[in-house]
Write a protein that holds these residues in place. Structure first.
Motif, PDB file in Angstrom:
ATOM      1  N   ILE A   2      49.577 -44.689  58.815  1.00 23.64           N
ATOM      2  CA  ILE A   2      48.691 -45.461  57.956  1.00 23.64           C
ATOM      3  C   ILE A   2      47.314 -45.493  58.600  1.00 23.64           C
ATOM      4  O   ILE A   2      47.180 -45.706  59.814  1.00 23.64           O
ATOM      5  CB  ILE A   2      49.226 -46.898  57.717  1.00 23.64           C
ATOM      6  N   ARG A   3      46.295 -45.234  57.791  1.00 28.17           N
ATOM      7  CA  ARG A   3      44.927 -45.201  58.286  1.00 28.17           C
ATOM      8  C   ARG A   3      44.142 -46.348  57.665  1.00 28.17           C
ATOM      9  O   ARG A   3      44.129 -46.528  56.451  1.00 28.17           O
ATOM     10  CB  ARG A   3      44.273 -43.860  57.948  1.00 28.17           C
ATOM     11  N   HIS A 125      43.958 -45.977  53.671  1.00 25.17           N
ATOM     12  CA  HIS A 125      44.903 -46.763  52.894  1.00 25.17           C
ATOM     13  C   HIS A 125      44.371 -48.169  52.647  1.00 25.17           C
ATOM     14  O   HIS A 125      44.625 -48.761  51.598  1.00 25.17           O
ATOM     15  CB  HIS A 125      46.246 -46.842  53.629  1.00 25.17           C
ATOM     16  N   TYR A 197      53.177 -52.205  55.349  1.00 23.10           N
ATOM     17  CA  TYR A 197      52.568 -51.070  54.652  1.00 23.10           C
ATOM     18  C   TYR A 197      52.890 -49.777  55.400  1.00 23.10           C
ATOM     19  O   TYR A 197      53.294 -48.768  54.801  1.00 23.10           O
ATOM     20  CB  TYR A 197      51.062 -51.300  54.569  1.00 23.10           C
ATOM     21  N   ILE A 201      55.137 -46.485  54.058  1.00 25.77           N
ATOM     22  CA  ILE A 201      54.678 -45.093  54.042  1.00 25.77           C
ATOM     23  C   ILE A 201      55.622 -44.201  54.841  1.00 25.77           C
ATOM     24  O   ILE A 201      55.964 -43.089  54.415  1.00 25.77           O
ATOM     25  CB  ILE A 201      53.234 -45.014  54.576  1.00 25.77           C
ATOM     26  N   ARG A 226      40.523 -42.996  45.929  1.00 21.75           N
ATOM     27  CA  ARG A 226      41.664 -42.559  46.736  1.00 21.75           C
ATOM     28  C   ARG A 226      42.486 -41.506  46.005  1.00 21.75           C
ATOM     29  O   ARG A 226      42.914 -40.517  46.600  1.00 21.75           O
ATOM     30  CB  ARG A 226      42.526 -43.763  47.101  1.00 21.75           C
ATOM     31  N   ALA A 269      48.998 -40.671  50.457  1.00 17.68           N
ATOM     32  CA  ALA A 269      48.078 -41.769  50.142  1.00 17.68           C
ATOM     33  C   ALA A 269      48.815 -43.065  49.859  1.00 17.68           C
ATOM     34  O   ALA A 269      48.183 -44.105  49.673  1.00 17.68           O
ATOM     35  CB  ALA A 269      47.206 -41.391  48.950  1.00 17.68           C
ATOM     36  N   GLY A 270      50.174 -43.004  49.804  1.00 16.46           N
ATOM     37  CA  GLY A 270      50.960 -44.225  49.660  1.00 16.46           C
ATOM     38  C   GLY A 270      51.352 -44.577  48.245  1.00 16.46           C
ATOM     39  O   GLY A 270      51.454 -45.761  47.909  1.00 16.46           O
ATOM     40  N   GLY A 282      52.203 -48.195  44.287  1.00 17.55           N
ATOM     41  CA  GLY A 282      51.644 -48.187  45.627  1.00 17.55           C
ATOM     42  C   GLY A 282      52.543 -48.829  46.662  1.00 17.55           C
ATOM     43  O   GLY A 282      53.364 -49.696  46.362  1.00 17.55           O
ATOM     44  N   ASP A 284      51.396 -50.562  49.238  1.00 15.92           N
ATOM     45  CA  ASP A 284      50.697 -51.711  49.823  1.00 15.92           C
ATOM     46  C   ASP A 284      51.391 -53.003  49.427  1.00 15.92           C
ATOM     47  O   ASP A 284      51.407 -53.366  48.247  1.00 15.92           O
ATOM     48  CB  ASP A 284      49.248 -51.715  49.346  1.00 15.92           C
TER      49      ASP A 284
END
Length: 295
Positions: A2-3, A125, A197, A201, A226, A269-270, A282, A284
């Motif tokens: 995760i970034r 993310h 999160y 992922i 995104r 990208a999740g 998503g 998140d």
């Protein structure tokens, strides 16, 4: 992996947040630190700065005279653009080296002062913005960094506005209160959003029961960037759906592109499909998001 993009105006307290995230287990990729490394004596970066601005940006020992460079680079837009054109590619390349070395399951926090100005939010993310009132920031810069008030105000004026940062922020961290309050908020964010999160992922699964974003329209606008970045030519259009209570976009596939290709491109990208392959949810846990695919 995760970034997370971490940003905030100069003097807002971004470094305080970064240190706490590192203590909690994040890998910090510090844009300011890297920016210093890529212009050390003997580097191509320093040579390029001298060529662009002259030897007046050098100290007596041949190192970069940062106050002299700042006085030139922040004086007008063209000088600032020249500085950025030299340093940003070098910082980007070194940042990517560090990210790759961190490993596939790392929580990467990239500390980027000009994330908003460079429209870099879609790379991450999550984008965390650290905020403090401009007058408070001026006082900090004068008392803690020894800047003149004029220099402090010029630095602040050259950066993004609060409105621009709010539009880019998935998480808004108010650092105008007591010193420890921001640390408490960061720990809560880490436990309840960032770590879950990252697990989602790693397991390639959508979040379950994520709350609606505070501002669904703003969340959808960020989501457009995104999704565009992830899909590229596989999408004909990515349009925000502002009529929902979640961050939602609709993707029109390019001709001949299958659902599986879209899902594969959006997974890093999740975003992951459920029973309906045309709807991806998503990962998140802090804000519900949805991508609907058609075409």
């Amino acid at each position: 992996m995760i970034r997370i993009g971490l940003t905030g105006g100069i003097g807002a307290g971004k470094s305080t947040v970064a240190r706490e995230l590192e203590t909690l287990g994040a890998v910090i990729v510090d844009g300011d630190k890297i920016a210093r490394e890529v212009v050390e004596p003997g580097t191509p970066g320093l040579a390029a700065l001298v060529e662009a601005f002259g030897e007046r940006v050098l100290a007596a020992d041949g190192s970069l005279n940062r106050p002299a460079l700042a006085a030139i680079a922040f004086a007008d837009d063209e000088s600032r653009k020249t500085l950025n054109a030299i340093t940003h590619p070098l910082v980007g390349a070194r940042s990517q080296e560090l990210i790759t070395a961190a490993g596939p399951d790392a929580i990467i926090v990239q500390d980027i002062p000009l994330l908003v100005e460079n429209h870099a939010g879609p790379m991450f993310h999550l984008v965390l913005v650290v905020w403090a009132d401009a007058e408070e920031r001026v006082q900090r810069l004068v008392s803690q960094r020894g800047m003149s008030e004029q220099d402090a105000r010029a630095r602040i004026a050259a950066q993004a506005t609060d409105e621009q940062r709010r539009a880019a922020a998935d998480v808004w961290l108010d650092n105008s209160g007591a010193p420890d309050s921001i640390l408490t908020e960061v720990r809560r964010l880490w436990d309840h959003r960032i770590v879950p999160y990252g697990h989602n992922i790693s397991e390639r699964r959508a979040a379950v029961g994520a709350p609606a974003p505070t501002d669904p329209a703003a969340a959808a606008a960020r989501l457009v960037g995104r999704v565009w970045l992830a899909l590229g030519a596989d999408a004909v259009a990515v349009v925000a759906d502002s009529a929902t209570d979640v961050g939602a976009v609709t993707v029109t596939r390019a001709a001949g592109v299958e659902d599986a290709a879209v899902a594969a491109a959006l997974a890093p990208a999740g975003f992951y499909p459920g029973a309906d392959q045309d709807v991806l949810t998503g990962a998140d846990p802090g804000a519900a998001t949805r991508v609907t695919v058609g075409g």
